[in-house]
Design a protein around this motif. Sequence first.
Motif, mmCIF file in Angstrom:
data_model
loop_
_atom_site.group_PDB
_atom_site.id
_atom_site.type_symbol
_atom_site.label_atom_id
_atom_site.label_comp_id
_atom_site.label_asym_id
_atom_site.label_seq_id
_atom_site.Cartn_x
_atom_site.Cartn_y
_atom_site.Cartn_z
ATOM 1 N N GLU A 568 0.820 -1.203 0.000
ATOM 2 C CA GLU A 568 0.000 0.000 0.000
ATOM 3 C C GLU A 568 0.855 1.255 0.000
ATOM 4 N N THR A 569 1.760 1.364 0.959
ATOM 5 C CA THR A 569 2.669 2.515 1.017
ATOM 6 C C THR A 569 4.018 2.082 1.566
ATOM 7 N N ARG A 571 7.007 4.170 3.557
ATOM 8 C CA ARG A 571 7.418 5.434 4.172
ATOM 9 C C ARG A 571 8.890 5.323 4.545
ATOM 10 N N GLU A 581 6.980 9.288 1.125
ATOM 11 C CA GLU A 581 6.198 8.083 0.912
ATOM 12 C C GLU A 581 6.123 7.748 -0.572
ATOM 13 N N TRP A 582 6.039 6.441 -0.847
ATOM 14 C CA TRP A 582 5.846 5.923 -2.200
ATOM 15 C C TRP A 582 4.656 4.965 -2.184
ATOM 16 N N THR A 583 3.871 4.967 -3.218
ATOM 17 C CA THR A 583 2.717 4.075 -3.303
ATOM 18 C C THR A 583 2.757 3.169 -4.524
ATOM 19 N N ALA A 601 6.202 13.650 3.255
ATOM 20 C CA ALA A 601 5.241 13.127 4.232
ATOM 21 C C ALA A 601 5.195 13.957 5.499
#
Length: 602
Positions: A568-569, A571, A581-583, A601
């Motif tokens: 999902e993410t 951090r 953060e990357w998704t 973030a």
Amino acid sequence: MSGRTSRKAARVLLPLLLGVVPWIVLGCGSGAKEAGGFQLGGDPLVSADDLPVDVDWMTDEAGEAGIDFFHFNGTTGAFYYPEIMGSGVAVLDYDNDGDLDVYMVQQRVLDGKPLSETIWPPTGPVNDRLYRNDLTVDEAGNRTLRFTDVTEEAGIDSPAFGSGVATGDYDNDGWVDIYITNFESNQLYHNNGDGTFTDVTEMSGTDDERWGSSAAFVDYDGDGWLDLYVCNYVDFRLTNHKECIAVTGAQDYCAPGTYGGVPDSLFRNRGDGTFEDVSLPARISLLPGAGLGVVTGDLSGDGLVDIYVANDQMVNFYWVNQGDGTFKNEALMAGVAVNATGSPESSMGIDAADFDSDGDLDLFMTHLRGETNTLYVNNGNGMFMDQTVEAGLGVGSRPATGFGTTWFDLNNDGWLDLFMANGAVTAQEIADPDDLFSPYREPNQLFLNLGNGMFEEVTDRGGEVFKLTEVSRGAAFGDIDNDGDVDVAFSNNAGPARLLINNIGNRASWVGLRLVQNNAPRDAPGARVAVTVAGRPPLWREVRTVASYCSSNDPRVLVGLGDATTVETIRVEWPRGEAEEWTDVPINQWTTLQQGTGVNAR
């Protein structure tokens, strides 16, 4: 109050309010601690019965892959103390080709006698060895692991009696450098970026003529340059060598208390290729110890990098970073100086990680036969509880003397398991009169994290390699074949090196991350990573190479995801406080995250 101030106040005020020494209270906890949404000691979330039975979990592929290192301790029968302590291993990508190479620390004859007069004359070169990883992957995804000994062409010349190895890019040029601790003078090798190294010990000011053991590259002052912490062991010299007697009545190696401890060293990186010895102003040299293991990380939760030192047969050091260039030893206050019974132990290997998924760093360390290995669980405020017994790590560790160790996810289920490299330091019985080291040989061990704060020993299920009895010492951990699970390279005192390849981890999902800072093209020691998947708390990991015993690990972060199909993410909290953060990070492959390319973030 700020978070940092309130945590420091808690560590000071809590003992005063209780009116007792903290470890007496905190060391005897019930094990009923809320962590990550579950109750420690509750129903297991993981079972060893669910792991594969169609293959050995780990297999030794050192010889087949070309690592022909055989440790030589130089013993002539005089029982010089350094001979029994063995040496370390590093896994590092020295040539920036994306896979992990292996550095093995070697030893020599201490008293100058010819090799022909040693108990076991060497079977190979008597100096450190650097093995280049020439991993190949074909179109079908089949991997062939092959190492080439490049020691001479790399310019590695190590004539000393070696102990440990630390890795890190101290000059921010994008190439990882190597620091070797020795009995007597240490060595710093600068990576020239062309496959060769240059010994820059003298010009860099990083020598220490005491008996060094573990070392750590760590940016303790947050200036973007990696500093250097060096553990020094005991004040043994050939001139003060003593004869000691084992329980068998035969001559044996002495205990560390025979020689007395010495202070550690801290070298501050000036940023110009040289270091300043700040051991005294930083207060590190105020306390003598017998340091064998060291780990770094934000143990106190105040955003600063702390240093924990595993001392042999004396209280351990918990150097809490004060943020002004100084450290304060808060081990007794925080409950990590001694065990739950108030006894100092023979601490050797050490690691820190969030094994219970509650967001803070817990400590695990290995000890002498007859003691237990010790688990200190972080309460989240910089205070710890000895929960060794409650976690099921006590009884199984009493018969062995542990050295190299780390938290690693054997089966990629997201729960961190434990490996212990074992081998005695004092003779217990004579098993083979023709083998001087037979009284020191012990099997290594595996413990599976059950996901409820408890562990189960699974050594007997690990494979044929866990049936061996050897005198194991330094161990380094990382994904050596880049297939998505953690492997182990370790050294055996007076024995062959082992390369344990993980055969089961990548059957589950995983995400592999290399974190690169934007102010320097290097890895980011001290960065914290939280990987979130559906249905469970964030999986926190921290970037570091230092842990285990006299060894250096993969700086990359590998996180097991179990049966998750997406992340999902992700951090990342960078060393200087920025968070991103990357998704869109893919699973089941290695990905580089460059600072500044994610979403802010904060």
